[in-house]
Design an enzyme around this catalytic site. Structure first.
Site, PDB file in Angstrom:
ATOM      1  CG  HIS A  77     -27.382 -53.006  15.595  1.00  0.00           C
ATOM      2  ND1 HIS A  77     -26.467 -51.731  15.147  1.00  0.00           N
ATOM      3  CD2 HIS A  77     -26.350 -52.724  16.475  1.00  0.00           C
ATOM      4  CE1 HIS A  77     -25.167 -51.812  16.381  1.00  0.00           C
ATOM      5  NE2 HIS A  77     -25.362 -52.332  17.260  1.00  0.00           N
ATOM      6  CG  ASP A  80     -23.731 -53.218   9.828  1.00  0.00           C
ATOM      7  OD1 ASP A  80     -24.041 -53.308   9.105  1.00  0.00           O
ATOM      8  OD2 ASP A  80     -24.486 -52.309  10.355  1.00  0.00           O
TER       9      ASP A  80
END
EC number: 2.7.1.-
Length: 105
Positions: A77, A80
């Site tokens: 995450h 990202d």
């Protein structure tokens, strides 16, 4: 999860989010015709993303030195967020250039 990976992940997420927010702000400034302010805000955005990138570099260097990194959803995450912020910065610069051209006509 390793405490260090947790700290690095949140460091990346926080700085990447701040950098993306500044890039959004820069577009808004350019849209209002404040091109110089937009460019200054983008400069700040790039300085902030460098902090996120330093966290990522720490992971890469550790792995290059033989230290395995536990890959978690949180770390994915974070990566990202970093990549999205970097892509958004590139788009923001294009928008600023476009608004500058529109202002000059």
């Amino acid at each position: 999860m390793d405490e260090k990976i947790f700290e690095i992940s949140f460091g990346i997420i926080g700085y990447a989010g701040d950098a993306k927010g500044l890039a959004f702000e820069a577009i808004a400034q350019a849209k209002k015709g404040n091109i110089e302010a937009a460019r200054e805000t983008m400069k700040n955005s790039k300085e902030v993303i460098t902090k996120a990138h330093r966290f990522q570099t720490e992971l890469i260097q550790g792995e290059a030195n033989g230290s395995k990194t536990e890959v978690s959803v949180l770390l994915v995450h974070a990566q990202d967020h970093l990549m999205n912020a970097m892509n958004f910065q590139q788009l923001a610069e294009e928008f600023i250039d476009l608004y500058e051209k529109l202002e000059s006509k």
